[in-house]
Design an enzyme around this catalytic site. Sequence first.
Site, PDB file in Angstrom:
ATOM      1  N   ASP A 177      66.355  68.975  67.324  1.00  0.00           N
ATOM      2  CA  ASP A 177      66.909  68.548  68.606  1.00  0.00           C
ATOM      3  C   ASP A 177      66.571  69.658  69.602  1.00  0.00           C
ATOM      4  O   ASP A 177      67.268  70.673  69.659  1.00  0.00           O
ATOM      5  CB  ASP A 177      68.421  68.359  68.493  1.00  0.00           C
ATOM      6  CG  ASP A 177      69.041  67.909  69.807  1.00  0.00           C
ATOM      7  OD1 ASP A 177      68.496  66.983  70.430  1.00  0.00           O
ATOM      8  OD2 ASP A 177      70.064  68.493  70.210  1.00  0.00           O
ATOM      9  N   GLU A 234      63.060  65.065  68.691  1.00  0.00           N
ATOM     10  CA  GLU A 234      63.561  64.126  69.702  1.00  0.00           C
ATOM     11  C   GLU A 234      62.532  63.965  70.812  1.00  0.00           C
ATOM     12  O   GLU A 234      62.005  64.952  71.347  1.00  0.00           O
ATOM     13  CB  GLU A 234      64.875  64.619  70.295  1.00  0.00           C
ATOM     14  CG  GLU A 234      65.448  63.665  71.335  1.00  0.00           C
ATOM     15  CD  GLU A 234      66.779  64.131  71.884  1.00  0.00           C
ATOM     16  OE1 GLU A 234      66.821  64.493  73.073  1.00  0.00           O
ATOM     17  OE2 GLU A 234      67.772  64.130  71.124  1.00  0.00           O
ATOM     18  N   ASP A 294      74.388  69.817  68.827  1.00  0.00           N
ATOM     19  CA  ASP A 294      72.937  69.892  68.660  1.00  0.00           C
ATOM     20  C   ASP A 294      72.557  69.794  67.180  1.00  0.00           C
ATOM     21  O   ASP A 294      71.526  69.215  66.828  1.00  0.00           O
ATOM     22  CB  ASP A 294      72.400  71.212  69.222  1.00  0.00           C
ATOM     23  CG  ASP A 294      72.897  71.483  70.632  1.00  0.00           C
ATOM     24  OD1 ASP A 294      72.182  71.161  71.576  1.00  0.00           O
ATOM     25  OD2 ASP A 294      74.021  71.992  70.755  1.00  0.00           O
TER      26      ASP A 294
END
Length: 202
Positions: free
Chosen positions: A13, A74, A147
Amino acid sequence: MIEGVAVRVMGVDPGLTRCGVGVVEGAPGKRLRLVHVSVVRTAPDDDIALRLLGIEAGIEALVAELRPEAVAVERVFSQHNVRTVMGTAQAAGIAILVAARRGLPVTLHTPSEAKAAVTGNGRADKAQVTRMVTQLLSLDAPPKPADAADALALAICNVWRGGAQQRLANAQRSRIEEAARAERERLAARSSAAKSRGGASE
């Protein structure tokens, strides 16, 4: 990777201040296992070059230690805050580079894809994602900060897509390895030529 056989996936992430990293092992329809979860951090006051170097070093160390077979990052999407999205994109690029350097296939997932994979709802909030990640991995406590949970959701999403995607990942891995090998050979030839020229001038 063989369909139905457990695969180890690292989810990233991306972020400049906090870059979530989660590693999960599993296969479509099989039980998932948590391998690792952490956050690579950099100081907001540091120069951007140093921050990116810190993220690269952190992810590189984790890849070397945990040996994932694939990496899920991501997909950065447009936001109103251009400065924030630029930093996120830079961190994502670092993660992709680290994976490519080692010949690992990389898949980009949108936040909604990861949310839908773990909760069934592409618009789920962070609390819902964290709760489902905790349940799916049979954790005693929720992963923190958010996160970290998001990174695990990306890894789970990648594991569960399996099948055809894994076959595509194998093909991608072969192409990446071939490109890396060609680049190493080009650099070696260039270095050899430079040494030959240097020796001839002496």
